[in-house]
Design a protein around this motif. Structure first.
Motif, PDB file in Angstrom:
ATOM      1  N   GLU A 199      12.441   1.867  35.221  1.00  0.00           N
ATOM      2  CA  GLU A 199      12.712   0.511  34.763  1.00  0.00           C
ATOM      3  C   GLU A 199      11.862   0.106  33.564  1.00  0.00           C
ATOM      4  N   GLU A 200      10.955   0.968  33.140  1.00  0.00           N
ATOM      5  CA  GLU A 200      10.066   0.641  32.033  1.00  0.00           C
ATOM      6  C   GLU A 200      10.820   0.477  30.704  1.00  0.00           C
ATOM      7  N   GLY A 201      11.973   1.129  30.575  1.00  0.00           N
ATOM      8  CA  GLY A 201      12.713   1.048  29.317  1.00  0.00           C
ATOM      9  C   GLY A 201      14.212   1.119  29.515  1.00  0.00           C
ATOM     10  N   LEU A 202      14.948   0.904  28.425  1.00  0.00           N
ATOM     11  CA  LEU A 202      16.406   0.921  28.422  1.00  0.00           C
ATOM     12  C   LEU A 202      16.906   1.867  27.330  1.00  0.00           C
ATOM     13  N   VAL A 203      18.077   2.423  27.561  1.00  0.00           N
ATOM     14  CA  VAL A 203      18.759   3.240  26.552  1.00  0.00           C
ATOM     15  C   VAL A 203      20.188   2.741  26.423  1.00  0.00           C
ATOM     16  N   LEU A 204      20.639   2.540  25.197  1.00  0.00           N
ATOM     17  CA  LEU A 204      22.048   2.252  24.926  1.00  0.00           C
ATOM     18  C   LEU A 204      22.731   3.563  24.583  1.00  0.00           C
ATOM     19  N   SER A 205      23.820   3.864  25.272  1.00  0.00           N
ATOM     20  CA  SER A 205      24.493   5.144  25.102  1.00  0.00           C
ATOM     21  C   SER A 205      25.992   4.922  24.967  1.00  0.00           C
TER      22      SER A 205
ATOM     23  N   PRO B 293      15.519  -7.181  25.207  1.00  0.00           N
ATOM     24  CA  PRO B 293      15.720  -6.207  24.126  1.00  0.00           C
ATOM     25  C   PRO B 293      14.440  -5.483  23.731  1.00  0.00           C
ATOM     26  N   GLU B 294      13.280  -6.047  24.083  1.00  0.00           N
ATOM     27  CA  GLU B 294      12.014  -5.380  23.778  1.00  0.00           C
ATOM     28  C   GLU B 294      11.831  -4.113  24.612  1.00  0.00           C
ATOM     29  N   ARG B 295      12.623  -3.988  25.678  1.00  0.00           N
ATOM     30  CA  ARG B 295      12.529  -2.796  26.524  1.00  0.00           C
ATOM     31  C   ARG B 295      13.396  -1.651  26.013  1.00  0.00           C
ATOM     32  N   LEU B 296      14.126  -1.868  24.916  1.00  0.00           N
ATOM     33  CA  LEU B 296      15.015  -0.824  24.395  1.00  0.00           C
ATOM     34  C   LEU B 296      14.192   0.308  23.786  1.00  0.00           C
ATOM     35  N   TRP B 297      14.458   1.521  24.269  1.00  0.00           N
ATOM     36  CA  TRP B 297      13.750   2.709  23.778  1.00  0.00           C
ATOM     37  C   TRP B 297      14.565   3.500  22.769  1.00  0.00           C
ATOM     38  N   ALA B 298      15.886   3.534  22.937  1.00  0.00           N
ATOM     39  CA  ALA B 298      16.680   4.451  22.112  1.00  0.00           C
ATOM     40  C   ALA B 298      18.155   4.092  22.163  1.00  0.00           C
ATOM     41  N   VAL B 299      18.899   4.635  21.188  1.00  0.00           N
ATOM     42  CA  VAL B 299      20.352   4.532  21.137  1.00  0.00           C
ATOM     43  C   VAL B 299      20.903   5.942  20.927  1.00  0.00           C
TER      44      VAL B 299
ATOM     45  N   LEU C  53      19.191  12.950  26.959  1.00  0.00           N
ATOM     46  CA  LEU C  53      18.779  13.507  25.668  1.00  0.00           C
ATOM     47  C   LEU C  53      17.676  12.665  25.044  1.00  0.00           C
ATOM     48  N   ALA C  54      17.869  11.360  24.987  1.00  0.00           N
ATOM     49  CA  ALA C  54      16.897  10.476  24.348  1.00  0.00           C
ATOM     50  C   ALA C  54      15.578  10.445  25.117  1.00  0.00           C
ATOM     51  N   VAL C  55      15.666  10.224  26.418  1.00  0.00           N
ATOM     52  CA  VAL C  55      14.441  10.053  27.208  1.00  0.00           C
ATOM     53  C   VAL C  55      13.631  11.342  27.251  1.00  0.00           C
ATOM     54  N   GLU C  56      14.296  12.473  27.466  1.00  0.00           N
ATOM     55  CA  GLU C  56      13.553  13.725  27.555  1.00  0.00           C
ATOM     56  C   GLU C  56      12.924  14.105  26.221  1.00  0.00           C
ATOM     57  N   THR C  57      13.579  13.762  25.125  1.00  0.00           N
ATOM     58  CA  THR C  57      12.967  14.013  23.819  1.00  0.00           C
ATOM     59  C   THR C  57      11.764  13.107  23.603  1.00  0.00           C
ATOM     60  N   LEU C  58      11.884  11.837  23.980  1.00  0.00           N
ATOM     61  CA  LEU C  58      10.777  10.897  23.809  1.00  0.00           C
ATOM     62  C   LEU C  58       9.598  11.217  24.723  1.00  0.00           C
ATOM     63  N   LEU C  59       9.859  11.927  25.808  1.00  0.00           N
ATOM     64  CA  LEU C  59       8.787  12.311  26.725  1.00  0.00           C
ATOM     65  C   LEU C  59       8.299  13.734  26.469  1.00  0.00           C
ATOM     66  N   SER C  60       8.769  14.362  25.387  1.00  0.00           N
ATOM     67  CA  SER C  60       8.262  15.685  25.015  1.00  0.00           C
ATOM     68  C   SER C  60       6.842  15.554  24.476  1.00  0.00           C
ATOM     69  N   ALA C  61       6.129  16.665  24.426  1.00  0.00           N
ATOM     70  CA  ALA C  61       4.747  16.634  23.954  1.00  0.00           C
ATOM     71  C   ALA C  61       4.654  16.156  22.509  1.00  0.00           C
TER      72      ALA C  61
END
Length: 423
Positions: A79-85, A138-144, A391-399
């Protein structure tokens, strides 16, 4: 994406690994993380605390004890963030907002022809994205993330001469959406997102290999190898619809070439042939539809299969044999564990899958097909948007990505272009 400083490699590799294992349910407690990663207790403790400071992990409850005090279970805070897909198709699109666990919070299926062009389509899409965020922060949006039905140069996010997308060639989809939303944007082929969504939804292990075939209006494939999408050097891997399968120059494809698989077995090709069948009196079922609506769609042919219409059954079986023949060659070449079909109405009923299964197993090498699973998709209509979120979340959580944004506390604290990479 810029490489992180060499001195930070161990820290961010460990942080990424810890978060990934908890997010995907591979380890739930600190002792399990230590046993899985072989990292020391101090390192595990430091990385868990760091993940908690970023709002990514929290202590949820206690796990089973093997003697002494029970270990505390860790939970990924989706719940920490949102993704629009969104996933665009020839005549419709799917839009959704998900959390960081790729759980769909709201989904809309909308009729919209992609041939309207990028400006109108992205305006239409933007309005619905705004609607999905209307009652959310909208401040919780991480990626599109956007999936499109055509080749994409993945490094730039630009479509490359997509046959069914007039006006989209080279259009800067990523730049347009980053300017509007101020977050990282990924643009990929729709079949890749469907393949990733299927892989994650079914919990396929990271040492497994999957080919997802989208047999809809067009035909495409997404390849997942050991948990990662295989796109090739530019992003064109999996575009099987334009493989030449017939030495007949009279069969013209929408790409301008002849003899393509899509021109013989794609949904639009079956609809084209169905009109001829109606005029020749070979399908009363389709004739009634054509008389009422003035057209035949791939979905109509799928309904004809379910209804037992002879022409529809024969046409779909012929298309399945042609697709299965090409897939047999790919099974020999790639040797996947799983071959999954979905994405279109012509796969309705069991005729399509039964013929594909028989064709692949009869033409592939025995070793390549020995333990091969051939099945229909189980991810459903949200498979593509779910794959986009992963795709978005796993990339953003990569090293690499964590090294860029973690010091600022959240992805929106840095320039979006610095975070765009891929899995």
């Amino acid at each position: 994406m810029p490489r992180r400083p060499p001195t930070a490699i161990d820290q961010y590799e460990a942080l990424s690994t810890v978060v990934r294992l908890v997010r995907r349910g591979r380890a739930r407690t600190r002792p399990e993380l230590g046993a899985t990663t072989l990292l020391g207790r101090t390192v595990i403790s430091q990385r868990v605390e760091e993940a908690m400071d970023l709002g990514l992990l929290e202590d949820a409850d206690t796990g089973p004890s093997s003697g002494g005090r029970a270990p505390r279970r860790l939970r990924f805070r989706g719940e920490e963030g949102l993704v629009l897909s969104a996933v665009l198709g020839a005549g419709a699109l799917d839009v959704a907002v998900t959390d960081l666990d790729a759980r769909v919070l709201e989904h809309r299926h909308l009729e919209w022809p992609v041939a309207r062009g990028p400006e109108e389509t992205l305006d239409f899409l933007g309005d619905h994205f705004a609607g999905l965020l209307e009652e959310r922060d909208p401040e919780r949006l991480w990626a599109v993330v956007i999936g499109v039905p055509g080749p994409v140069e993945f490094a730039t996010g630009r479509p490359s001469q997509p046959p069914i997308m007039p006006g989209w060639d080279g259009f800067d989809i990523r730049g347009r959406l980053q300017d509007r939303h101020g977050v990282p944007v990924w643009v990929d082929n729709d079949a890749n997102l469907l393949a990733l969504g299927e892989t994650r939804s079914t919990g396929l292990d990271d040492d497994r290999h999957l080919i997802f075939v989208k047999a809809g209006t067009g035909i495409g494939a997404g390849v997942v190898s050991q948990g990662r999408v295989h796109r090739g050097s530019k992003g064109a891997a999996g575009d099987i619809g334009h493989a030449r399968v017939l030495e007949d120059n009279s069969v013209m494809c929408r790409c301008g070439r002849t003899g393509c698989l899509e021109a013989l077995a794609g949904g639009w090709a079956l609809a084209r042939d169905a009109v001829t069948a109606v005029h020749e009196g070979r399908s009363r079922f389709l004739a009634d539809i054509h008389r009422a609506t003035g057209e035949i769609t791939p979905a109509d042919i799928g309904r004809g299969v379910v209804a037992g219409d002879a022409w529809c059954l024969t046409a779909v079986a012929r298309a399945a044999e042609r697709i299965g023949s090409l897939m047999a060659a790919l099974v020999n070449f790639y040797n996947p564990d799983c071959l999954v079909f979905g994405g279109g109405a012509v796969t309705a009923g069991d005729t399509f899958l039964r013929v594909v299964d028989h064709t692949v197993r009869s033409r592939a090498l025995p070793l390549a097909a020995a333990d091969l699973t051939i099945r229909a998709s189980v991810a459903g209509g949200t498979g593509g948007v779910v794959g986009g979120a992963h795709l978005a979340v796993e990339t953003l959580l990569s090293a690499d990505a964590l090294a860029v944004w973690a010091p600022g506390g959240r992805p929106s604290a840095v320039e979006p272009d610095r975070l765009v990479g891929g899995i």
